[in-house]
Design a protein around this motif. Sequence first.
Motif, PDB file in Angstrom:
ATOM      1  N   ARG A  55      10.533  12.088 -16.601  1.00 31.13           N
ATOM      2  CA  ARG A  55      11.901  12.019 -17.137  1.00 31.13           C
ATOM      3  C   ARG A  55      12.915  11.824 -16.029  1.00 31.13           C
ATOM      4  O   ARG A  55      13.958  11.216 -16.234  1.00 31.13           O
ATOM      5  N   ARG A  66      12.498  15.316 -34.089  1.00 32.02           N
ATOM      6  CA  ARG A  66      11.845  14.207 -33.391  1.00 32.02           C
ATOM      7  C   ARG A  66      12.842  13.095 -33.110  1.00 32.02           C
ATOM      8  O   ARG A  66      12.853  12.499 -32.023  1.00 32.02           O
ATOM      9  N   GLY A  80      14.898  14.266 -30.311  1.00 34.06           N
ATOM     10  CA  GLY A  80      14.203  14.154 -29.035  1.00 34.06           C
ATOM     11  C   GLY A  80      14.232  12.731 -28.499  1.00 34.06           C
ATOM     12  O   GLY A  80      14.448  12.505 -27.298  1.00 34.06           O
ATOM     13  N   GLU A  81      14.026  11.775 -29.378  1.00 35.54           N
ATOM     14  CA  GLU A  81      14.099  10.382 -28.945  1.00 35.54           C
ATOM     15  C   GLU A  81      15.485  10.047 -28.422  1.00 35.54           C
ATOM     16  O   GLU A  81      15.641   9.417 -27.369  1.00 35.54           O
ATOM     17  N   LYS A  82      16.478  10.457 -29.184  1.00 34.81           N
ATOM     18  CA  LYS A  82      17.844  10.173 -28.761  1.00 34.81           C
ATOM     19  C   LYS A  82      18.166  10.896 -27.466  1.00 34.81           C
ATOM     20  O   LYS A  82      18.874  10.354 -26.591  1.00 34.81           O
ATOM     21  N   LEU A  83      17.674  12.107 -27.304  1.00 33.82           N
ATOM     22  CA  LEU A  83      17.964  12.846 -26.085  1.00 33.82           C
ATOM     23  C   LEU A  83      17.391  12.140 -24.857  1.00 33.82           C
ATOM     24  O   LEU A  83      18.013  12.117 -23.801  1.00 33.82           O
ATOM     25  N   LEU A  84      16.205  11.591 -24.972  1.00 33.30           N
ATOM     26  CA  LEU A  84      15.642  10.861 -23.838  1.00 33.30           C
ATOM     27  C   LEU A  84      16.520   9.661 -23.484  1.00 33.30           C
ATOM     28  O   LEU A  84      16.725   9.365 -22.305  1.00 33.30           O
ATOM     29  N   ASP A 123      14.103  22.370 -19.584  1.00 31.61           N
ATOM     30  CA  ASP A 123      12.721  22.026 -19.917  1.00 31.61           C
ATOM     31  C   ASP A 123      11.730  22.873 -19.138  1.00 31.61           C
ATOM     32  O   ASP A 123      10.706  23.292 -19.667  1.00 31.61           O
ATOM     33  N   ALA A 169      15.475  19.815 -28.906  1.00 28.02           N
ATOM     34  CA  ALA A 169      15.271  18.365 -28.958  1.00 28.02           C
ATOM     35  C   ALA A 169      14.300  17.928 -27.870  1.00 28.02           C
ATOM     36  O   ALA A 169      13.448  17.055 -28.088  1.00 28.02           O
ATOM     37  N   LEU A 170      14.404  18.551 -26.699  1.00 28.48           N
ATOM     38  CA  LEU A 170      13.464  18.219 -25.624  1.00 28.48           C
ATOM     39  C   LEU A 170      12.038  18.564 -26.016  1.00 28.48           C
ATOM     40  O   LEU A 170      11.098  17.841 -25.696  1.00 28.48           O
ATOM     41  N   ALA A 203      10.632  15.774 -28.021  1.00 27.71           N
ATOM     42  CA  ALA A 203      10.753  14.404 -27.501  1.00 27.71           C
ATOM     43  C   ALA A 203       9.383  13.720 -27.535  1.00 27.71           C
ATOM     44  O   ALA A 203       8.342  14.398 -27.512  1.00 27.71           O
ATOM     45  N   SER A 208       6.833  14.761 -24.888  1.00 26.31           N
ATOM     46  CA  SER A 208       6.644  16.192 -24.644  1.00 26.31           C
ATOM     47  C   SER A 208       5.191  16.530 -24.377  1.00 26.31           C
ATOM     48  O   SER A 208       4.890  17.539 -23.742  1.00 26.31           O
TER      49      SER A 208
END
Lengths: 210, 481
Positions: A40, A138, A141-145, A164, B21-22, B25, B28
């Motif tokens: 990341r 989910r 999570g995609e948007k966060l990346l 994280d 959210a992480l 991902a 993950s």
Amino acid sequence: MATPEPTDDALMTAYANGDAAAFEKLYARHQAALYRFVRRLLGTAMSAQTDEVFQDTWLRVVHSRERWAPQGATFRTWLFTLAHHRAIDLLRRSGREVSVDAFESEGDEPWQPEAAAWQHWPAPAGAAPQGEELVFWRRAGEKLLDCLEQLPVPQRSAFLLHHDDGLALDEVARALEVGFETAKTRLRYAMSKLRTCMGAYLEPIRGGAQ
Amino acid sequence: MTDERRPPNDDSEHDAWLREALRHAPDSSAAPPLAVSDAILSQARAAATASMPRPTTSRRAPTRATAPSAVAAWWAWLARPPVAAAFASVMVATLVGLMWWDRPMDEALPYAAPSAPAPAAGRIEATPAPAAARSQTPPIADAARVDAASADSTRPVVTPPAAPAKLARSPAPEPRVKERSEARAAKSDAPLPFPSADKPAEVRAEAERNATDELKKQTAPPATMAPATSAMTAAPAPAAAPLAGRARLAASPPPTSTRDVQEKAQDAAAQGGAATGAVAKSAVAEGPAGNARPSARPAAGQQSTAPPAPEAKDEPTRQLAAAGVARKAEANAFASAQPPVVRSENAAADRREAAPAERPLANLLAALSGDGVRWTRATPSGGNAPVDEALLRWLAELDATAAGGWRPLADRGSTLDAALAFGADATGVRLLFDGRVTALVRIDAGVATLESRRAGAQGSWQAPLNAAAATRLRASLPRLP
């Protein structure tokens, strides 16, 4: 009575004395988190170098086993510090800007989005979400990346180490080799930008948290 | 209750939503590849083994224990991505180098003239004996070289640029010529009279013997086989036309001064007809030198009245004939393949007609290169455009395709202007010199035509082309709007 698991420091000390099995335990504990962090931090553009940075980090651990000594920082902090150094070196060689001084002088306080941005989000539940909530997270999570890709590298690393990998702020500061307040400021800026990025995109779901 | 909703446990440095959210991902569950993990662990084991204290009871056990660990450590190091990539690059470079080892680098060699020495030699062999092999390009410098070889062998050798392979041959005759010149000088210092035109047979026989000697001496290097062969078969030619040779020698120096011409004529008269071999080459086909050709005819007429050579000068004549044969061999290899012309009393005139026919397009190209700014090209719209590199390349390609097959056409008389109009099925280019239509290059089905009204190079020529070449050339002609 179950034998408590040895600490990271104990395993590293054992490995320095020639216990290869101790290293294998250390590796098993931290390899996934470290790999995610490196992946990341490098981002999509340089994801091909993730394996290289990951392997170099562990080989540094191997070669530094005799000089290693717990000096306030935990083994995990030291491990992520090595990875952060290696990743920054790679990013600098590739010509990517890693300086964040300009960002840290953007004003006294980072801009905070309106609270309504989280109004319709489901509560972050401890148990595994199901159904719509799983889909929502989910997507989040995609948007966060994607939002992480837009963050400057120092803010990105501060956020990842803290959220994280679970490092405390002082350990984040130690890993980034910056002062405590600097680490805190970077983290707040990162959170502000990520909230803005996330809140403006995701549609609120009905029946969200109160 | 505050307006700003804060998630539980969300201090200013911790956001549970972002953490959640992480957790969900897509990456993950990402994990390092097995190969990477194995490499790391193997290196770690190797390092751990190396740091273990060695037992002192046995010296053999540590060797067995450390050897596989060292190999494992080396293998783990090699498995690193950058090391593996570098190793693969070295292997590929080594393989490519081995594949190209000892390969001929034909593409690195400069473009050679399309003339073929072996086919030229074959055609020459098929002609009757009293035929002379003609060559074109080497200028009077070759004739001067003959003079220099006899008098002073230290003069530099002038070789044609389009035949680099001939450089190896050109120095070869020099030592022999020098020896013969020294022997001759020892015999007599008197200037050699001009050989008699009435004794062509005797001189011819001498030249044949000399050519045979030359052939034997030149058989060692393979590159000299073709010119030696042509020299052997062309040996009668120089001796058969000494008068024409004298004319050429006198008439075709670089058109700089008449004094040079006179000096050359005097030298040739002093050394006899053996210079005819070199002289034949001096039938310059280039544009500027072509202007000298008209003067060859009056010079030939003048020289036809030269006194006969005395019998006592056969030996030096033979030597010079041998030198001339060597020069002729070089010129034949250099020039386009052309059948020799039957010598006659008007051989000079015949050569003048034939020499431009051999390479008319090459002469035109030389003129285009020499006077580039004065040459233009007619456009379909009636205007003029400069002659560019693309057109020069096309003309050079046409010349190479024609491969010396140019033949003069019958005199078209006053219809030259009319002939400069393209036919409906023809492709060509019209060239203007100082604004006047001067040359036309046209490709019809199976034949290329060149018409020129350049000073010193007037006439019409045609060269056969096969259908494929004609089609290709017509398609590749650089077009203008």
